[in-house]
Design a protein around this motif. Structure first.
Motif, short mmCIF file in Angstrom:
data_model
loop_
_atom_site.label_atom_id
_atom_site.label_comp_id
_atom_site.label_asym_id
_atom_site.label_seq_id
_atom_site.Cartn_x
_atom_site.Cartn_y
_atom_site.Cartn_z
N GLN A 41 0.91 -1.16 0.01
CA GLN A 41 0.06 -0.16 0.04
C GLN A 41 0.82 1.28 -0.03
O GLN A 41 0.42 2.18 -0.58
CB GLN A 41 -0.96 0.04 1.39
CG GLN A 41 -2.12 -0.92 1.39
CD GLN A 41 -2.98 -0.98 0.05
OE1 GLN A 41 -2.94 0.01 -0.65
NE2 GLN A 41 -3.42 -2.28 -0.45
N LEU A 42 1.93 1.23 0.73
CA LEU A 42 2.90 2.37 0.86
C LEU A 42 3.68 2.67 -0.34
O LEU A 42 3.57 4.19 -0.95
CB LEU A 42 3.78 2.07 2.22
CG LEU A 42 4.67 3.32 2.58
CD1 LEU A 42 4.07 4.53 2.90
CD2 LEU A 42 5.46 2.83 3.71
N TRP A 43 4.34 1.72 -1.08
CA TRP A 43 5.05 2.08 -2.32
C TRP A 43 4.36 1.82 -3.46
O TRP A 43 4.82 2.52 -4.44
CB TRP A 43 6.26 1.17 -2.10
CG TRP A 43 7.13 1.12 -0.81
CD1 TRP A 43 7.19 0.17 0.04
CD2 TRP A 43 7.52 2.41 -0.37
NE1 TRP A 43 7.81 0.64 1.23
CE2 TRP A 43 8.06 1.97 1.04
CE3 TRP A 43 7.46 3.71 -0.66
CZ2 TRP A 43 8.59 2.86 1.89
CZ3 TRP A 43 8.22 4.62 0.27
CH2 TRP A 43 8.98 4.26 1.51
N GLY A 49 -2.70 8.74 -5.70
CA GLY A 49 -3.25 9.36 -6.67
C GLY A 49 -4.46 10.21 -6.15
O GLY A 49 -4.84 11.36 -6.96
N LEU A 50 -5.03 9.88 -5.11
CA LEU A 50 -5.89 10.75 -4.60
C LEU A 50 -5.71 11.82 -4.00
O LEU A 50 -6.22 13.03 -4.05
CB LEU A 50 -6.48 9.83 -3.24
CG LEU A 50 -7.93 9.99 -2.73
CD1 LEU A 50 -8.98 9.74 -3.90
CD2 LEU A 50 -8.26 9.05 -1.53
N VAL A 51 -4.55 11.93 -3.51
CA VAL A 51 -4.11 13.36 -2.89
C VAL A 51 -2.83 14.10 -3.64
O VAL A 51 -2.37 15.14 -3.34
CB VAL A 51 -3.31 13.27 -1.69
CG1 VAL A 51 -4.59 12.86 -0.81
CG2 VAL A 51 -2.18 12.24 -1.38
N ARG A 355 4.38 4.48 -6.83
CA ARG A 355 3.41 5.46 -7.11
C ARG A 355 3.58 6.71 -6.24
O ARG A 355 2.95 7.59 -6.71
CB ARG A 355 1.97 4.70 -6.70
CG ARG A 355 1.61 3.57 -7.35
CD ARG A 355 1.05 3.77 -8.94
NE ARG A 355 0.02 4.52 -9.25
CZ ARG A 355 -1.18 4.38 -9.22
NH1 ARG A 355 -1.52 3.25 -8.94
NH2 ARG A 355 -2.13 5.49 -9.22
N LEU A 356 4.64 6.81 -5.29
CA LEU A 356 4.93 8.22 -4.85
C LEU A 356 5.62 9.13 -5.81
O LEU A 356 5.37 10.30 -5.32
CB LEU A 356 5.96 7.80 -3.91
CG LEU A 356 5.58 7.16 -2.45
CD1 LEU A 356 6.67 6.98 -1.70
CD2 LEU A 356 4.48 7.86 -1.93
N THR A 357 5.63 8.66 -6.94
CA THR A 357 6.04 9.51 -7.93
C THR A 357 4.88 10.59 -8.24
O THR A 357 4.94 11.72 -8.54
CB THR A 357 6.45 8.84 -9.47
OG1 THR A 357 5.42 8.00 -9.75
CG2 THR A 357 7.88 8.13 -9.24
N GLY A 360 5.43 13.58 -6.66
CA GLY A 360 6.69 14.33 -6.83
C GLY A 360 7.61 13.62 -6.15
O GLY A 360 8.77 14.56 -5.96
N ILE A 361 7.58 12.27 -5.54
CA ILE A 361 8.54 11.95 -4.76
C ILE A 361 9.54 10.89 -5.39
O ILE A 361 8.67 9.62 -5.80
CB ILE A 361 8.04 11.31 -3.26
CG1 ILE A 361 7.67 12.47 -2.63
CG2 ILE A 361 9.26 10.59 -2.65
CD1 ILE A 361 6.79 11.98 -1.07
N TYR A 362 10.60 10.83 -5.60
CA TYR A 362 11.33 9.96 -6.55
C TYR A 362 12.43 9.29 -5.50
O TYR A 362 13.13 9.81 -5.08
CB TYR A 362 12.06 10.58 -7.66
CG TYR A 362 11.03 11.19 -8.70
CD1 TYR A 362 10.52 10.37 -9.38
CD2 TYR A 362 10.78 12.60 -8.45
CE1 TYR A 362 9.52 10.89 -10.40
CE2 TYR A 362 9.98 13.08 -9.31
CZ TYR A 362 9.11 12.45 -10.12
OH TYR A 362 8.12 12.86 -10.97
N LEU A 363 12.08 7.73 -5.35
CA LEU A 363 12.99 7.23 -4.12
C LEU A 363 14.29 7.03 -4.68
O LEU A 363 15.22 6.51 -3.90
CB LEU A 363 12.27 5.97 -3.96
CG LEU A 363 10.90 6.05 -3.34
CD1 LEU A 363 10.17 4.88 -3.23
CD2 LEU A 363 10.99 6.67 -1.83
N GLY A 364 14.56 6.91 -6.30
CA GLY A 364 15.80 6.54 -6.66
C GLY A 364 15.96 5.20 -6.88
O GLY A 364 17.08 4.63 -6.88
#
Ligand code: HEM
Ligand SMILES: *[C@@H]1O[C@H](CO)[C@@H](O)[C@H](O)[C@H]1NC(C)=O
Ligand SMILES: *[C@@H]1O[C@H](CO)[C@@H](O)[C@H](O)[C@H]1NC(C)=O
Ligand SMILES: *[C@@H]1O[C@H](CO)[C@@H](O)[C@H](O)[C@H]1NC(C)=O
Ligand SMILES: *[C@@H]1O[C@H](CO)[C@@H](O)[C@H](O)[C@H]1NC(C)=O
Ligand SMILES: *[C@@H]1O[C@H](CO)[C@@H](O)[C@H](O)[C@H]1NC(C)=O
Ligand SMILES: *[C@@H]1O[C@H](CO)[C@@H](O)[C@H](O)[C@H]1NC(C)=O
Ligand SMILES: *[C@@H]1O[C@H](CO)[C@@H](O)[C@H](O)[C@H]1NC(C)=O
Ligand SMILES: *[C@@H]1O[C@H](CO)[C@@H](O)[C@H](O)[C@H]1NC(C)=O
Ligand SMILES: *[C@@H]1O[C@H](CO)[C@@H](O)[C@H](O)[C@H]1NC(C)=O
Ligand SMILES: *[C@@H]1O[C@H](CO)[C@@H](O)[C@H](O)[C@H]1NC(C)=O
Length: 529
Positions: A41-43, A49-51, A355-357, A360-364
């Motif tokens: 769920q986290l990653w 997408g909701l927020v 999906r954190l992208t 705007g979050i890029y984990l690398g």
């Protein structure tokens, strides 16, 4: 002017660089349904997408929910009791109901992940989605079954009342100032809900500051005396709670938060503490700071013609482009497989999308999911499996074996049969359900019961609950006994996400707990009624 989205990106990337997602080997002892589910769920879940782009959802819910915590007796906290508290004046607002509906409507809750965990995760994504810090998530909250004590601060209350309420929630005077400022960097006041605060009916919504982003504009505009926060400068002096709080230490805390780095770090720490405020006796998991290196999906069995097919996947972080990944297994008798194990190479890969992208979050990191389909002799069966990753570059192969013990198949006498289960669509009603088939080693005197967990909410407005159904399964006439197996059948709703099974066969009881239905895949069969 940069677009809102790029502003958010800049802040988040800045934060990410500052904090650093240094990668270290992280794994967990399989099986652990809770850690597997949270990792997903986290990653990889669709909640971000909701927020994304600071979409207006989930703004206040976590705060209002945890406000019922009392440090003096350890009761309350983030426990989803808000579901039962919506008739209270303090929780007024269509936004609150919308947020809760969003949360329940997405069918994410599970036996090991309740509404309180979902609210906490929603708050984390909402903050990150508005350009704020990515707050580490911990799971394990326990959902309340009734309302908590009324303790949500209201704007007409005086400073002493607020100070005492925050103390009860576990925050001192300085922390109260910062936490309110951190909360009020996003959102604002809705006229219809608070007509005595926003008195002009023309103003349907008045933001706390002029940006929608999670930034310290709330601070700078307050200190420059240019703020539009109606809880500071609104016409009704009684409801200027933000002013009373912000100025309660001579503006010292607000001055310190003028530094963007201090603001971000302070807010991250306080909001993390806020969402991790749980009733005494509830313990949370360690924080999930990055995706696990290796994640095995639920092994799914099908029995046919003397062989068991076991389908599973292995998610590998940062795989080498040339890697070949092999699944190996040991039988239950040591007679069929060589000591090195039976083996099969992956038949394909699926790319993994973090999906954190969308926030705007890029984990690398990149990741691939390697797919396997092992053909297992049904007589000797399987006791455990493991993986070998060969990067084909001269380096030693990497063994992924769950910390040495392998991924152990506790029992092979009771399993959900993927090959015989179908999703049924009744025509002309279009009603859909699963026709589940469960295989049991034994004869027709065996008995099986199933508990199905359906996260689909029971109601359109809160409180809504998952539906948990326990049924005895019946012998399946369409799948007659075969080679020592008997087959049982039962129906379950099409949105069932976990099932647990208990069988008694030959005097022995077997269980399978929280089998993950998302690992399965069935054809849809149309049946006319
Ligand atoms: C004395 C303490 C507080 C008071 C009196 C207070 C009061 C309010 C009021 C009256 C609103 C308008 C709600 C609406 O129009 O639906 C609001 C909005 C909001 N509050 Fe607070 N609040 C307090 C503390 C906090 C804290 C600690 C947080 C989170 C850390 C927080 C987060 C929010 C957010 C995000 C909104 C925006 C909601 C939206 O735009 O829909 N508040 N607050
Ligand atoms: C509140 O706690 C923080 C962190 O422990 C501390 O730095 C601060 O001085 C405290 N504020 C008050 C008013 O006690
Ligand atoms: C939450 O905050 C956003 C951004 O500030 C605002 O536009 C929106 O109306 C708020 N959402 C709700 C449901 O009130
Ligand atoms: C100001 O707000 C308080 C609390 O909601 C309310 O009782 C009072 O009537 C309001 N004052 C005016 C002038 O509307
Ligand atoms: C702040 O602004 C208000 C009007 O917006 C004004 O009445 C007040 O005197 C100002 N205060 C300071 C300290 O400048
Ligand atoms: C704190 O800042 C506000 C807003 O600029 C101002 O109205 C107020 O007078 C200040 N209070 C103190 C004690 O400096
Ligand atoms: C099972 O075995 C029988 C006899 O060997 C064969 O006719 C049949 O096609 C097999 N079924 C499947 C699904 O492999
Ligand atoms: C992958 O294999 C190709 C072809 O053998 C080789 O040219 C390339 O250097 C390899 N890449 C890595 C990362 O090992
Ligand atoms: C796995 O292999 C079996 C035959 O052994 C086949 O019936 C089944 O469709 C395969 N499953 C997948 C997911 O490829
Ligand atoms: C499953 O549902 C179908 C259609 O309603 C029904 O015919 C069948 O008897 C049900 N099976 C069980 C085991 O209840
Ligand atoms: C779904 O099942 C079909 C066989 O019915 C198989 O070909 C396909 O690979 C399966 N997909 C997954 C993701 O298991």
């Amino acid at each position: 002017m940069p677009s809102r989205y790029s502003v958010i990106q800049a802040v988040v990337v800045g934060y990410a660089v500052g904090v650093g997602y240094a990668h270290s080997t992280s794994t967990f002892q399989w099986p652990n349904a809770q850690l597997s589910y949270v990792d997903k769920q986290l990653w990889e879940g669709f909640l971000p997408g909701l927020v994304a782009q600071c979409a207006p959802r989930g703004n206040t819910t976590a705060y209002h929910d945890m406000s019922t915590h009392n440090v003096d007796d350890g009761s309350g906290g983030l426990d989803a009791s808000i579901q039962f508290e919506l008739d209270r004046a303090q929780n007024i607002g269509q936004g609150m109901i919308e947020s809760l509906n969003d949360f329940s409507g997405f069918e994410i809750v599970a036996p090991m992940f309740g509404m309180a965990d979902l609210i906490a995760l929603g708050a984390i994504f909402a903050v990150a989605g508005c350009g704020g810090p990515l707050i580490p998530f911990r799971a394990g909250r326990v959902d309340a079954t009734e309302a908590g004590p009324p303790n949500v601060p209201e704007p007409q209350q005086d400073l002493a009342t607020h100070t005492e309420m925050f103390r009860q929630m576990g925050f001192n005077d300085t922390e109260m100032i910062a936490l309110v400022a951190c909360g009020h960097t996003i959102g604002g006041v809705t006229q219809v809900d608070f007509p005595t605060i926003v008195m002009d009916p023309e103003d349907s919504f008045v933001g706390f500051d002029t940006t929608t982003a999670f930034d310290n504009t709330i601070i700078s505009q307050y200190l420059q005396n240019t703020t539009e926060d109606v809880l500071v400068v609104g016409p009704n002096v009684t409801t200027r709670s933000d002013f009373r709080i912000f100025s309660s230490d001579g503006n010292a805390t607000m001055q310190s938060l003028l530094n963007p780095g201090t603001f971000t770090q302070t807010c991250a720490d306080l909001i993390e503490r806020m969402i991790n405020t749980v009733p005494n006796g509830v313990s949370l998991t360690d924080p999930f700071s990055e995706p696990f290196d290796y994640v095995v999906s639920e092994p799914v069995f099908s029995y046919r013609n003397g062989t068991l097919a076991m389908v599973t996947t292995l998610r590998v972080l940062n795989p080498s482009v040339n890697a070949t990944v092999t699944l190996l297994w040991a039988d239950r008798e040591g007679s069929f497989c060589p000591s090195t194990g039976c083996s099969v190479e992956s038949f394909g890969t699926q790319p993994v999308t973090f999906r954190l992208t969308e926030l705007g979050i890029y984990l690398g990191f990149t990741a691939e999911r390697y797919e396997f389909n092992a053909t297992i002799n049904v007589a000797t069966s399987i006791s455990k499996f493991w993986f070998e990753i060969n990067n084909n570059d001269g380096s030693d192969p990497i063994t992924v074996d769950n910390g040495g013990g392998g991924f152990v198949i506790e029992q092979d006498s009771l399993f959900f049969d993927n090959g015989r289960t179908v999703a049924v669509s009744l025509t002309p009603s279009f009603e859909e359900f699963f026709r589940l088939v469960i295989a049991v080693r034994g004869d027709t005197t065996a008995t099986v019961s199933m508990t199905a967990f359906d996260p689909r909410p029971t109601a359109f407005s809160p409180p809504s609950f998952p539906v948990i159904t326990t049924v005895d399964l019946i012998l399946d006439e369409t799948n007659p006994p075969d080679n020592g197996f008997v087959f049982f059948t039962g129906n379950a709703s099409i949105t069932t996400n976990f099932i647990s099974l208990t069988a008694t066969s030959g005097g022995t009881t077997y269980t399978q707990t929280n089998f993950d239905m998302s690992a399965t895949n069935f054809s849809l069969v149309e049946v006319s009624a």
